[in-house]
Design an enzyme around this catalytic site. Structure first.
Site, PDB file in Angstrom:
ATOM      1  N   SER A  49      17.141  56.159 -22.971  1.00 58.28           N
ATOM      2  CA  SER A  49      18.288  55.356 -22.533  1.00 58.28           C
ATOM      3  C   SER A  49      17.879  54.210 -21.623  1.00 58.28           C
ATOM      4  O   SER A  49      18.735  53.472 -21.140  1.00 58.28           O
ATOM      5  CB  SER A  49      19.279  56.239 -21.761  1.00 58.28           C
ATOM      6  OG  SER A  49      19.670  57.322 -22.533  1.00 58.28           O
ATOM      7  N   GLY A  50      16.583  54.109 -21.320  1.00 60.22           N
ATOM      8  CA  GLY A  50      16.143  53.085 -20.366  1.00 60.22           C
ATOM      9  C   GLY A  50      15.829  53.697 -19.004  1.00 60.22           C
ATOM     10  O   GLY A  50      15.844  53.008 -17.979  1.00 60.22           O
ATOM     11  N   HIS A 111      17.299  64.876 -17.136  1.00 62.23           N
ATOM     12  CA  HIS A 111      18.018  64.700 -18.402  1.00 62.23           C
ATOM     13  C   HIS A 111      19.102  65.780 -18.552  1.00 62.23           C
ATOM     14  O   HIS A 111      19.784  65.828 -19.571  1.00 62.23           O
ATOM     15  CB  HIS A 111      17.057  64.852 -19.593  1.00 62.23           C
ATOM     16  CG  HIS A 111      16.096  63.706 -19.774  1.00 62.23           C
ATOM     17  ND1 HIS A 111      16.453  62.397 -19.620  1.00 62.23           N
ATOM     18  CD2 HIS A 111      14.789  63.691 -20.164  1.00 62.23           C
ATOM     19  CE1 HIS A 111      15.408  61.613 -19.886  1.00 62.23           C
ATOM     20  NE2 HIS A 111      14.384  62.381 -20.205  1.00 62.23           N
ATOM     21  N   ARG A 133      23.070  54.673 -22.883  1.00 57.92           N
ATOM     22  CA  ARG A 133      22.691  53.648 -23.875  1.00 57.92           C
ATOM     23  C   ARG A 133      23.389  53.957 -25.189  1.00 57.92           C
ATOM     24  O   ARG A 133      23.543  55.138 -25.545  1.00 57.92           O
ATOM     25  CB  ARG A 133      21.166  53.682 -24.083  1.00 57.92           C
ATOM     26  CG  ARG A 133      20.671  52.559 -24.961  1.00 57.92           C
ATOM     27  CD  ARG A 133      19.173  52.615 -25.146  1.00 57.92           C
ATOM     28  NE  ARG A 133      18.680  51.374 -25.721  1.00 57.92           N
ATOM     29  CZ  ARG A 133      17.440  51.204 -26.155  1.00 57.92           C
ATOM     30  NH1 ARG A 133      16.563  52.180 -26.034  1.00 57.92           N
ATOM     31  NH2 ARG A 133      17.067  50.059 -26.680  1.00 57.92           N
ATOM     32  N   ARG A 266       8.632  49.945 -25.886  1.00 58.39           N
ATOM     33  CA  ARG A 266       8.490  49.630 -27.314  1.00 58.39           C
ATOM     34  C   ARG A 266       9.000  48.220 -27.596  1.00 58.39           C
ATOM     35  O   ARG A 266       8.249  47.305 -27.807  1.00 58.39           O
ATOM     36  CB  ARG A 266       9.235  50.677 -28.162  1.00 58.39           C
ATOM     37  CG  ARG A 266       8.982  50.563 -29.656  1.00 58.39           C
ATOM     38  CD  ARG A 266       9.860  51.526 -30.440  1.00 58.39           C
ATOM     39  NE  ARG A 266      11.276  51.240 -30.309  1.00 58.39           N
ATOM     40  CZ  ARG A 266      11.969  50.447 -31.132  1.00 58.39           C
ATOM     41  NH1 ARG A 266      11.380  49.885 -32.157  1.00 58.39           N
ATOM     42  NH2 ARG A 266      13.269  50.235 -30.930  1.00 58.39           N
ATOM     43  N   LYS A 267      10.330  48.043 -27.517  1.00 57.07           N
ATOM     44  CA  LYS A 267      10.908  46.740 -27.859  1.00 57.07           C
ATOM     45  C   LYS A 267      11.879  46.256 -26.775  1.00 57.07           C
ATOM     46  O   LYS A 267      11.994  45.071 -26.515  1.00 57.07           O
ATOM     47  CB  LYS A 267      11.633  46.866 -29.199  1.00 57.07           C
ATOM     48  CG  LYS A 267      11.644  45.629 -30.015  1.00 57.07           C
ATOM     49  CD  LYS A 267      11.993  45.976 -31.459  1.00 57.07           C
ATOM     50  CE  LYS A 267      11.976  44.756 -32.329  1.00 57.07           C
ATOM     51  NZ  LYS A 267      12.398  45.073 -33.699  1.00 57.07           N
ATOM     52  N   GLY A 268      12.636  47.209 -26.211  1.00 54.33           N
ATOM     53  CA  GLY A 268      13.516  46.873 -25.092  1.00 54.33           C
ATOM     54  C   GLY A 268      14.652  45.932 -25.455  1.00 54.33           C
ATOM     55  O   GLY A 268      14.953  45.014 -24.699  1.00 54.33           O
TER      56      GLY A 268
HETATM   57  P1  A3P Z   1      13.139  50.934 -27.298  1.00 49.08           P
HETATM   58  O1  A3P Z   1      12.398  52.043 -27.956  1.00 49.08           O
HETATM   59  O2  A3P Z   1      14.437  50.622 -27.980  1.00 49.08           O
HETATM   60  O3  A3P Z   1      12.317  49.721 -27.111  1.00 49.08           O
HETATM   61  P2  A3P Z   1      13.321  55.819 -21.572  1.00 49.08           P
HETATM   62  O4  A3P Z   1      12.708  55.106 -20.441  1.00 49.08           O
HETATM   63  O5  A3P Z   1      14.618  56.490 -21.234  1.00 49.08           O
HETATM   64  O6  A3P Z   1      12.356  56.703 -22.274  1.00 49.08           O
HETATM   65  O7  A3P Z   1      13.780  54.694 -22.620  1.00 49.08           O
HETATM   66  C1  A3P Z   1      12.823  53.957 -23.336  1.00 49.08           C
HETATM   67  C2  A3P Z   1      13.509  52.751 -23.913  1.00 49.08           C
HETATM   68  O8  A3P Z   1      13.757  51.801 -22.856  1.00 49.08           O
HETATM   69  C3  A3P Z   1      12.639  52.045 -24.943  1.00 49.08           C
HETATM   70  O9  A3P Z   1      13.542  51.407 -25.844  1.00 49.08           O
HETATM   71  C4  A3P Z   1      11.913  51.051 -24.052  1.00 49.08           C
HETATM   72  O10 A3P Z   1      11.316  49.986 -24.745  1.00 49.08           O
HETATM   73  C5  A3P Z   1      13.050  50.604 -23.145  1.00 49.08           C
HETATM   74  N1  A3P Z   1      12.557  50.027 -21.884  1.00 49.08           N
HETATM   75  C6  A3P Z   1      11.518  50.450 -21.109  1.00 49.08           C
HETATM   76  N2  A3P Z   1      11.367  49.665 -20.054  1.00 49.08           N
HETATM   77  C7  A3P Z   1      12.327  48.718 -20.139  1.00 49.08           C
HETATM   78  C8  A3P Z   1      12.667  47.595 -19.318  1.00 49.08           C
HETATM   79  N3  A3P Z   1      11.987  47.293 -18.223  1.00 49.08           N
HETATM   80  N4  A3P Z   1      13.715  46.829 -19.699  1.00 49.08           N
HETATM   81  C9  A3P Z   1      14.417  47.118 -20.824  1.00 49.08           C
HETATM   82  N5  A3P Z   1      14.129  48.159 -21.646  1.00 49.08           N
HETATM   83  C10 A3P Z   1      13.100  48.949 -21.302  1.00 49.08           C
END
Ligand code: A3P
Length: 304
Positions: A49-50, A111, A133, A266-268
């Site tokens: 979820s970020g 979580h 998210r 990954r992509k963010g």
């Molecule tokens: P995506 O796989 O869609 O890119 P978590 O931290 O809960 O494991 O979530 C990971 C997700 O948050 C991934 O999404 C990751 O790329 C994204 N993420 C990590 N750091 C981030 C940042 N600084 N800003 C925005 N998204 C971020």
């Protein structure tokens, strides 16, 4: 795998780690042993979820008077070590460490869904920040994450199989809709206790969400700081592009022997689900969202 029971399917997809160590013993030890303090800050999320982003922002807001961003420990230490998970790290495998010596404010992450949190988190005045998210993007993120972490000798996880389970709510922390609603309802009842944020709002107006966060945590930005542009600086420092490039977040470091730290970046983006879900998959998930969240007042943005 389609003929197996849910637990077996979960184990088949995610491996033993998720069933034995991660999803059970850590959660139980956390529930039984964690004693919250009034000054604690608990960050709550579903995986993907970020969480990593929220950790960096909260850490930077709270510590901004103690160290500049250039000297921030985030430059040298992985954010998941600075703001540890309770269920998935601190209490993992049934451990029960003494946390009483950590200076306030202690900031932790979990979580675990709201109803299953330890009683002391609910009864003290500690604060909870929930980051939600949209499930379309968090599903795609989850699938990538597990695909990457999966041992090479196991067959790859199919997107369709993973999606079936996601729509049915089979997850180590319960269905996404229950997870959202538990914290959402609590935030409406008690806004001083629970701040409900979304990944999409954070992407659309990061500065505004950071101000809400700082106010809620009791570390509001003062006029001088606004003039000096400190909010922008923290926002840029914690951005996806910046965090991904920090040494402690680069590949090569394994977390708990399972995840390469770089797999948390990954992509963010918001809306990447459109590159993965077929129209019929999107319709199916939309129906689940409408059925489960309809009438709650929680409206999720699927695109920005
Ligand atoms: P995506 O796989 O869609 O890119 P978590 O931290 O809960 O494991 O979530 C990971 C997700 O948050 C991934 O999404 C990751 O790329 C994204 N993420 C990590 N750091 C981030 C940042 N600084 N800003 C925005 N998204 C971020």
């Amino acid at each position: 795998p389609r003929e197996r029971g849910w637990l077996n399917r979960y184990q088949y997809l995610y491996g033993d780690f998720w069933v034995s160590g991660f999803a059970l013993t850590g959660v139980i030890s956390f529930q039984q042993n964690f004693q919250a303090k009034d000054s604690d800050v608990i960050l709550a999320t579903l995986p993907k979820s970020g969480t990593t982003w929220l950790k960096a922002i909260v850490y930077s807001i709270i510590n901004r008077k103690i160290c500049s961003l250039d000297n921030s420990p985030l430059n040298t230490t992985n954010v998941h070590d600075l703001v540890p998970f309770l269920d998935c790290k601190v209490y993992l495998n049934g451990q029960n460490p003494d946390l009483s010596g950590i200076p306030p404010p202690r900031v932790f992450t979990t979580h675990v869904p709201y109803p299953s949190l330890p009683e002391s988190i609910k009864s003290t005045t500690c604060r909870i920040v929930y980051l939600c998210r949209n499930p379309f993007d968090s599903f795609v993120s989850l699938w990538h994450f597990h695909t990457r972490a999966r041992p090479k000798d196991l067959e790859p996880i199919s997107l369709e199989d993973c999606f079936d389970m996601f729509c049915a709510g089979a997850s180590g922390f319960g269905p996404f809709w229950d997870h959202f609603l538990g914290f959402w309802k609590e935030s409406l009842k008690n806004p001083k206790k629970v701040l409900f944020l979304t990944y999409e709002d954070m992407q659309m107006d990061n500065k505004l969400q950071m101000k809400r966060l700082a106010d809620f945590l009791g570390y509001p930005f003062v006029e001088n700081e606004e003039k000096e542009g400190i909010i922008d600086k923290i926002s840029k420092f914690c951005s996806f592009e910046s965090m991904r490039e920090l040494q402690p977040n680069k590949s090569g470091n394994k977390r708990g022997g399972h995840f390469d730290v770089s797999s948390f970046f990954r992509k963010g983006e918001v809306g990447d689900w459109m590159n993965y879900l077929t129209p019929s998959m999107a319709d199916r998930l939309k129906k689940v969202v409408d059925e489960k969240l309809g009438g709650s007042g929680l409206n999720l943005k699927l695109l920005c």
